[in-house]
Design an enzyme around this catalytic site. Structure first.
Site, short mmCIF file in Angstrom:
data_model
loop_
_atom_site.label_atom_id
_atom_site.label_comp_id
_atom_site.label_asym_id
_atom_site.label_seq_id
_atom_site.Cartn_x
_atom_site.Cartn_y
_atom_site.Cartn_z
N ASN A 1 1.40 13.94 4.20
CA ASN A 1 1.33 13.28 2.90
C ASN A 1 2.03 11.92 2.90
O ASN A 1 2.94 11.70 3.70
CB ASN A 1 1.97 14.17 1.83
CG ASN A 1 1.06 15.30 1.42
OD1 ASN A 1 -0.11 15.10 1.16
ND2 ASN A 1 1.60 16.52 1.34
N TYR B 1 -2.18 18.82 -9.72
CA TYR B 1 -1.44 17.55 -9.64
C TYR B 1 -1.69 16.67 -10.85
O TYR B 1 -0.92 15.74 -11.11
CB TYR B 1 -1.81 16.80 -8.36
CG TYR B 1 -1.17 17.37 -7.13
CD1 TYR B 1 0.12 17.02 -6.76
CD2 TYR B 1 -1.85 18.29 -6.33
CE1 TYR B 1 0.72 17.56 -5.64
CE2 TYR B 1 -1.26 18.84 -5.21
CZ TYR B 1 0.03 18.47 -4.87
OH TYR B 1 0.63 19.01 -3.77
#
Length: 420
Positions: free
Chosen positions: A145, A242
């Site tokens: 990420n 998210y």
């Protein structure tokens, strides 16, 4: 075939190795190389990984090394699962933004920018060293990420790279369980950017059942993604979890200020896992590993690598170059959409036009990602400020000024341009 895992000392690596062992027929791997500079941790994780392979009767040779070139030499595929700075850096990603009233999350907002600043240069160095010993044809599968930004950096540097996230496969498996159907009968109309996606269709054997899901299982969906059912009905889509950082920003900040950070929780889980891994009698995954995160990553990774190397042409949700998929974005942006996976890579499938309520946010975050990548590649406090100003979760001068200084300060040891 040889598969190399960069960041092989991760406590999550046994999940990946177990997935490979369980899916031997899907992917014929003769050697797995785990590469990590932390040799003590690598030995603990690697010994457990060996026991997992032996217990499953998998014939692959397992190699442990801190030498990246030795580990990557001759690899057909390389998986990147790096965490530059470890859980300590993650803790600052999650807490520093809260000082300014901004959400503290390691991949979204200011925390995600800090992680990109640390990570992109390291990943590009790793990828170039991999290319020298594994050749131009080796595939790089990025799970590091922020996946969208890191994958774009790899593609712009000319690497054969595909980004991978577990959000889509997790939702697919969850929906299949909810409906009582086989997972491979479920296909998602999943669209957006990494960690900014919406499911606009759920097809079971070709029939879209999303309207029925929203009508009959709205409360379960709401609980799963942490957002109100009314919002999903209004959108006609299911946002990923998210999206709560955008749609419920202030509420999430209040919650985060009232409890320990996820980094603290994960650090504790990792310590417990490493103790479990040291037990020579442990030959299967401990239940605690489920709390580490990354559900179904091993399954998604095996599927993707198998398809890239065999060219079987199935459809998987991945992070890849936009091209003309979302026409309002630059062609070189990286999007997360269903794509046909062949030996040539990932070819996005056509996507129906996005409504303004979704397209506007996607365009906004893409602009931020452009600036974040510039800051990660070229450095400079002003570039960090520009990226923060462009992010929809920040975008205020005082907050961006303060955060730019704080992010540089707490990450200085990982930013060569800031060390002087």
């Amino acid at each position: 075939m040889k598969l190399t895992v960069i960041g092989g000392g991760s406590t999550y690596t046994p999940e990946l190795v177990s997935g490979i062992a369980d899916r031997h027929a899907a992917l014929d791997i003769e050697e797995i190389a785990l590469v990590d500079p932390d040799t003590e941790r690598l030995e603990v994780v690697g010994a457990f990984a060996r026991r997992l392979l032996d217990h499953a009767g998998h014939p692959a040779k397992l190699r442990l090394t801190s030498d990246l070139e030795a580990g990557a030499e001759g690899a057909a595929a390389v998986l990147l699962q790096l965490r530059v700075g470890g859980q300590a850096a993650r803790a600052t990603d999650e807490t520093v933004p809260l000082e300014c009233g901004c959400v503290g999350q390691e991949t979204t907002g200011a925390g995600g920018l800090a992680k990109a600043l640390r990570t992109v240069p390291v990943v590009l160095d790793v990828a170039e060293r991999v290319r020298r010993v594994a050749g131009d044809q080796a595939w790089i599968v990025d799970f590091t990420n922020p996946v969208g930004i890191v994958t774009r950096a790899l593609l712009e540097a000319g690497h054969r790279a595909v980004g991978l996230c577990n959000v889509a496969i997790t939702f697919q498996r969850w929906v299949a369980g909810l409906l009582g159907v086989a997972p491979d009968t479920v296909a998602l109309d999943h669209v957006g950017l990494n960690h900014l996606t919406w499911v606009r269709g759920v097809r079971v054997d070709g029939v879209d059942v999303l309207p029925r899901l929203l009508a009959d299982h709205a409360d379960r969906l709401a609980e799963h993604v942490g957002l109100p059912a009314s919002v999903m009905r209004r959108l006609g889509a299911v946002p990923s979890y998210y999206l709560k950082y955008y749609y419920k920003h202030d509420e999430v900040v209040t919650e985060e200020l009232s409890r320990p950070s996820r980094a603290q929780t994960v650090a504790g889980i990792e310590r417990e896992l490493l103790e479990l891994y040291r037990d020579p009698s442990l030959v299967t995954k401990p239940e605690l590993l489920e709390r580490r995160g990354g559900a179904y990553y091993s399954e998604a990774a095996v599927q993707l690598v198998a398809s890239l190397l065999s060219g079987r042409g199935d459809v998987q949700v991945v992070n890849t170059r936009n091209g003309g998929t979302l026409p309002f974005l630059p062609a070189d942006a990286v999007v997360e959409v269903p794509a046909r996976i062949t030996a040539a890579g990932a070819e996005p499938l056509p996507v129906a036009p996005l409504p303004p309520s979704i397209a506007g946010l996607v365009a906004h975050v893409t602009a931020y990602e452009n600036l974040a990548l510039e800051a990660a590649l070229h450095g400079g406090r002003d570039r960090v400020f520009d990226a923060l100003m462009a992010h929809p979760l920040i975008g205020q001068i005082e907050q961006a000024d303060t955060l730019a200084d704080r992010l540089v300060e707490v990450n200085r040891e990982f930013l060569p341009w800031a060390a002087a």
